[in-house]
Design a protein around this motif. Structure first.
Motif, PDB file in Angstrom:
ATOM      1  N   PRO A  37      -2.578   3.666   5.771  1.00 48.11           N
ATOM      2  CA  PRO A  37      -1.590   3.757   6.850  1.00 48.11           C
ATOM      3  C   PRO A  37      -2.078   4.524   8.078  1.00 48.11           C
ATOM      4  CG  PRO A  37      -0.957   5.145   5.005  1.00 48.11           C
ATOM      5  CD  PRO A  37      -2.165   4.379   4.584  1.00 48.11           C
ATOM      6  N   TYR A  38      -3.027   5.416   7.903  1.00 47.17           N
ATOM      7  CA  TYR A  38      -3.516   6.195   9.042  1.00 47.17           C
ATOM      8  C   TYR A  38      -4.602   5.446   9.795  1.00 47.17           C
ATOM      9  CZ  TYR A  38      -5.423  10.024  11.768  1.00 47.17           C
ATOM     10  OH  TYR A  38      -5.855  10.792  12.790  1.00 47.17           O
ATOM     11  N   LEU A  39      -5.570   4.912   9.077  1.00 42.51           N
ATOM     12  CA  LEU A  39      -6.686   4.204   9.710  1.00 42.51           C
ATOM     13  C   LEU A  39      -6.357   2.760  10.046  1.00 42.51           C
ATOM     14  CD1 LEU A  39      -9.610   5.474   7.480  1.00 42.51           C
ATOM     15  CD2 LEU A  39      -8.985   6.271   9.758  1.00 42.51           C
TER      16      LEU A  39
END
Length: 148
Positions: A37-39
């Motif tokens: 979800p972050y990258l």
């Protein structure tokens, strides 16, 4: 056989057999893509399942479909082999129906009729598909056609 109910997330899973050293059990590795979800990038996440193979019919490298059991067979075995999707080493050319390894035929290609009930030979089928034997040969160099 233990009578413990099992709670598994995956009911039907396709994976690759990585081990068959245990009796009537196959070790199956399942790979799936997971989004970070972050990258915002997908990466492979893999999990290993032990599946009951009653007939010991699968070998290392097979692609198999496994099914979750309602009752676990043992401490680790919670799935059973439902079907062998692709058997390793059993690749068949769809045009000729002959076994191949890589880009070469295992058996020599002859100009005999492919099926006993069919009267067409291999060269007739190739002509129907507009494939010449010279273009398929490995010793014939490919010459580019000039375009204007």
């Amino acid at each position: 056989m233990s009578g413990k109910l099992v709670s598994v997330h995956a009911r039907w899973v396709i994976g690759k057999v990585i081990g068959t050293k245990m009796r009537k059990t196959a070790k199956v590795r399942v790979t799936r893509l997971v989004l970070d979800p972050y990258l915002l990038k997908f990466y492979n996440k893999r999990k290993t399942y032990f599946a009951h193979d009653a007939l010991s019919q699968c070998t290392v490298g097979d692609i198999v479909l496994i099914k979750a059991l309602t009752l676990s067979r043992s401490k680790h075995v919670k799935h059973e082999l439902a079907e062998i999707v692709y058997k390793v080493g059993r690749v068949v050319d769809p045009l000729t129906g002959m076994r191949v390894t890589g880009d070469e035929f295992v058996d020599p290609v002859t100009d005999l009729a492919l099926d006993p009930g069919e009267d067409k030979s291999l060269s007739e089928k190739l002509q129907k598909l507009n494939i010449s034997a010279a273009a398929c040969g490995s010793d014939a160099p490919l010459t580019p056609t000039p375009t204007s």
